[in-house]
Scaffold this motif. Structure first.
Motif, short mmCIF file in Angstrom:
data_model
loop_
_atom_site.label_atom_id
_atom_site.label_comp_id
_atom_site.label_asym_id
_atom_site.label_seq_id
_atom_site.Cartn_x
_atom_site.Cartn_y
_atom_site.Cartn_z
N ALA A 89 20.59 60.22 52.71
CA ALA A 89 20.45 59.12 53.66
C ALA A 89 21.45 57.99 53.38
CB ALA A 89 19.02 58.58 53.60
N HIS A 90 22.14 57.55 54.42
CA HIS A 90 23.08 56.44 54.28
C HIS A 90 23.53 55.97 55.66
CE1 HIS A 90 25.86 59.79 54.88
NE2 HIS A 90 26.85 58.94 55.00
N VAL A 91 24.30 54.90 55.67
CA VAL A 91 24.88 54.35 56.89
C VAL A 91 26.39 54.22 56.68
CG1 VAL A 91 25.07 52.29 58.37
CG2 VAL A 91 22.82 53.09 57.60
N VAL A 92 27.17 54.56 57.70
CA VAL A 92 28.62 54.36 57.65
C VAL A 92 29.02 53.42 58.77
CG1 VAL A 92 29.09 56.59 56.57
CG2 VAL A 92 29.10 56.41 59.07
N GLU A 93 30.01 52.59 58.49
CA GLU A 93 30.51 51.66 59.50
C GLU A 93 32.03 51.72 59.56
OE1 GLU A 93 28.05 47.76 59.78
OE2 GLU A 93 28.22 48.26 57.64
N ARG A 94 32.54 51.71 60.76
CA ARG A 94 33.99 51.59 60.95
C ARG A 94 34.19 50.22 61.61
NH1 ARG A 94 38.76 53.60 59.93
NH2 ARG A 94 40.32 53.81 61.57
N THR A 95 34.27 49.23 60.79
CA THR A 95 34.39 47.86 61.26
C THR A 95 35.84 47.54 61.61
OG1 THR A 95 34.77 47.01 59.04
CG2 THR A 95 32.47 47.19 59.75
N ALA A 96 36.03 46.37 62.23
CA ALA A 96 37.39 45.94 62.55
C ALA A 96 38.23 45.80 61.29
CB ALA A 96 37.34 44.61 63.31
N ALA A 97 37.61 45.34 60.20
CA ALA A 97 38.34 45.19 58.93
C ALA A 97 38.75 46.54 58.38
CB ALA A 97 37.48 44.44 57.93
N VAL A 98 37.85 47.51 58.46
CA VAL A 98 38.17 48.86 57.98
C VAL A 98 39.29 49.46 58.82
CG1 VAL A 98 37.29 51.21 57.71
CG2 VAL A 98 35.88 49.27 57.00
N ILE A 99 39.23 49.25 60.13
CA ILE A 99 40.26 49.79 61.03
C ILE A 99 41.62 49.19 60.70
CG2 ILE A 99 41.04 49.87 63.43
CD1 ILE A 99 38.04 50.05 64.20
N ARG A 100 41.66 47.88 60.43
CA ARG A 100 42.94 47.25 60.06
C ARG A 100 43.46 47.80 58.74
NH1 ARG A 100 40.29 42.57 61.97
NH2 ARG A 100 39.73 41.99 59.82
N ARG A 101 42.56 48.02 57.81
CA ARG A 101 42.96 48.51 56.49
C ARG A 101 43.32 49.99 56.51
NH1 ARG A 101 38.67 46.98 54.13
NH2 ARG A 101 37.55 48.95 53.98
N SER A 102 42.63 50.75 57.37
CA SER A 102 42.81 52.20 57.39
C SER A 102 42.83 52.71 58.83
CB SER A 102 41.68 52.87 56.59
OG SER A 102 41.80 54.26 56.60
N PRO A 103 43.89 52.40 59.59
CA PRO A 103 43.95 52.88 60.99
C PRO A 103 43.99 54.39 61.04
CG PRO A 103 46.08 52.00 60.29
CD PRO A 103 45.11 51.67 59.19
N ALA A 104 43.30 54.95 62.03
CA ALA A 104 43.23 56.41 62.15
C ALA A 104 44.18 56.95 63.21
CB ALA A 104 41.80 56.83 62.46
N ASP A 105 44.39 56.18 64.29
CA ASP A 105 45.18 56.64 65.43
C ASP A 105 44.70 58.02 65.86
OD1 ASP A 105 47.08 56.33 67.41
OD2 ASP A 105 48.66 57.29 66.25
N ALA A 106 43.38 58.11 66.08
CA ALA A 106 42.78 59.42 66.33
C ALA A 106 41.48 59.30 67.12
CB ALA A 106 42.51 60.12 64.99
N ILE A 107 41.05 60.44 67.60
CA ILE A 107 39.74 60.60 68.22
C ILE A 107 38.86 61.34 67.22
CG2 ILE A 107 38.46 61.58 70.16
CD1 ILE A 107 40.40 59.28 70.88
N ALA A 108 37.64 60.88 67.04
CA ALA A 108 36.70 61.51 66.10
C ALA A 108 35.67 62.35 66.85
CB ALA A 108 36.00 60.45 65.27
N VAL A 109 35.41 63.53 66.32
CA VAL A 109 34.42 64.43 66.91
C VAL A 109 33.42 64.80 65.83
CG1 VAL A 109 34.04 66.62 68.12
CG2 VAL A 109 36.22 65.39 68.41
N TYR A 110 32.13 64.59 66.10
CA TYR A 110 31.08 64.90 65.13
C TYR A 110 30.07 65.85 65.77
CZ TYR A 110 32.93 60.69 62.86
OH TYR A 110 33.75 59.76 62.28
N LEU A 111 29.84 66.98 65.12
CA LEU A 111 28.87 67.96 65.60
C LEU A 111 27.72 68.02 64.61
CD1 LEU A 111 31.98 69.77 66.05
CD2 LEU A 111 30.39 70.39 67.86
N SER A 112 26.55 67.56 65.03
CA SER A 112 25.40 67.44 64.14
C SER A 112 24.70 68.78 63.95
CB SER A 112 24.41 66.42 64.70
OG SER A 112 23.27 66.33 63.88
N LEU A 113 24.54 69.18 62.69
CA LEU A 113 23.87 70.44 62.36
C LEU A 113 22.48 70.23 61.79
CD1 LEU A 113 26.86 72.24 60.57
CD2 LEU A 113 26.23 72.33 62.99
N ARG A 114 22.29 69.11 61.07
CA ARG A 114 20.98 68.82 60.47
C ARG A 114 20.82 67.32 60.32
NH1 ARG A 114 19.48 67.30 55.58
NH2 ARG A 114 21.57 67.66 54.69
N GLY A 115 19.61 66.83 60.63
CA GLY A 115 19.29 65.43 60.42
C GLY A 115 19.46 64.58 61.68
#
Length: 316
Positions: free
Chosen positions: A66-92
């Motif tokens: 169990a946890h929480v993840v955040e992609r905040t504006a500060a995180v984006i500035r520090r680590s830009p992805a220039d990408a689209i993210a796709v998440y496929l949930s299998l459990r939980g």
């Protein structure tokens, strides 16, 4: 041939409890998408990630407590992805919030969002999922879109969206510690395109994505041919030929290419060094060892037996 690198595994097991989140964040920033992470209950984070780098796409299988993840504006500035993210949930069960409200996600859901717009995701009881990072240039090339206007959520379990289901199966087969063949990256990209753009993606891309997915699951079937693929997709053989020609190939050439890649992966695997070349050819859908040997050498510049012997030396 897809120039996929060897899969890599990162785990927090055995790491100091006080540094697990820091090291987990660092790994994801380098291998996938940068995130800020915090746990939601007692105990330290337990997480593991299998990363499968392809030519352009980054693919991963993720499991965590169990946890929480955040992609905040500060995180984006520090680590830009220039990408689209796709998440496929299998459990939980999970939740997703991009500032326009919180949405519940359950196993069997696929979430597609712009990785350079702030969002947060939470997993109250842990998770297992497949994650795909699609570089923005590849996304734009296929969809004509510079960004994703709004997140896309679809179901892939049971009677869900057939393209989401095909994406889950294709990614699931590829994201294994010892996958038998590099993933069909083009098929992954086209399936994401159809899910994002819908009818605007064009029927050719939709049909080709469905056909590639069907082919990928049946490479070992010697009866796999253009007629069988066309019947499965629901169009005529002539129409299917035009669909593949628009991408610069044909159904027979695509099937042959994927079978040869599968054979190369099997022959190069030190764990299968006792397999005869003829057995590998049969398992990859070839009915003639002579034809297989000729096609293999023409494609890779080496005899199949040479690849097998090189793999055998790695086991000694």
């Amino acid at each position: 041939m897809t120039n996929a690198q060897d899969p890599r595994i990162f785990s927090t097991a055995g790491l100091p409890a006080a540094r697990r989140i820091e090291l987990w964040e660092s790994h994801n920033a380098a291998a996938l998408i940068g995130l800020s992470c915090h746990t939601t209950g007692p105990g330290s984070l337990a997480a593991a990630e299998l990363n499968v780098p392809l030519d352009r796409v980054q693919l991963a299988r993720v499991g965590a407590s169990a946890h929480v993840v955040e992609r905040t504006a500060a995180v984006i500035r520090r680590s830009p992805a220039d990408a689209i993210a796709v998440y496929l949930s299998l459990r939980g069960d999970a939740w997703f919030d991009d500032g326009d409200g919180t949405r519940a996600l359950r196993p069997g859901h696929v979430l597609i969002c712009d990785a350079d717009r702030p969002f947060a995701r939470g997993f109250a009881r842990g998770l297992e999922e497949l994650a795909i990072k699609v570089p923005r240039p590849a996304f734009t090339e296929l969809t004509g879109l510079a960004s994703l206007r709004a997140p896309v959520i679809a179901g892939f379990a049971h009677h869900g969206d057939p393209y989401a289901g095909a994406l889950a199966r294709l990614a699931g087969r590829a994201a294994r510690p010892r996958q038998s063949v590099p993933a069909d990256e083009r098929a992954l990209l086209e399936l994401v395109t159809v899910l994002v753009a819908g009818r605007d993606a064009g029927t050719a891309i939709a049909y080709r994505a469905a056909a590639r997915s069907y082919i990928e699951a049946r490479l070992s079937d010697p009866g796999l041919d253009a007629a069988a693929v066309a019947a499965a997709v629901g169009i005529s053989g002539r129409h299917l030929s035009r669909v593949f020609a628009a991408d610069g190939t044909s159904v027979p050439r695509h099937v042959l290419s994927r079978r040869l890649e599968l054979a190369h992966a099997m022959l190069a695997d030190p764990g299968g060094a006792d397999q005869a070349v003829a057995d590998v050819a049969t398992r990859c859908g070839f009915t003639s060892v002579t034809y297989f040997s000729h096609a293999f050498r023409q494609r890779f510049g080496q005899r199949a037996g040479e690849i097998r012997r090189q793999a055998g030396r790695h086991t000694r």
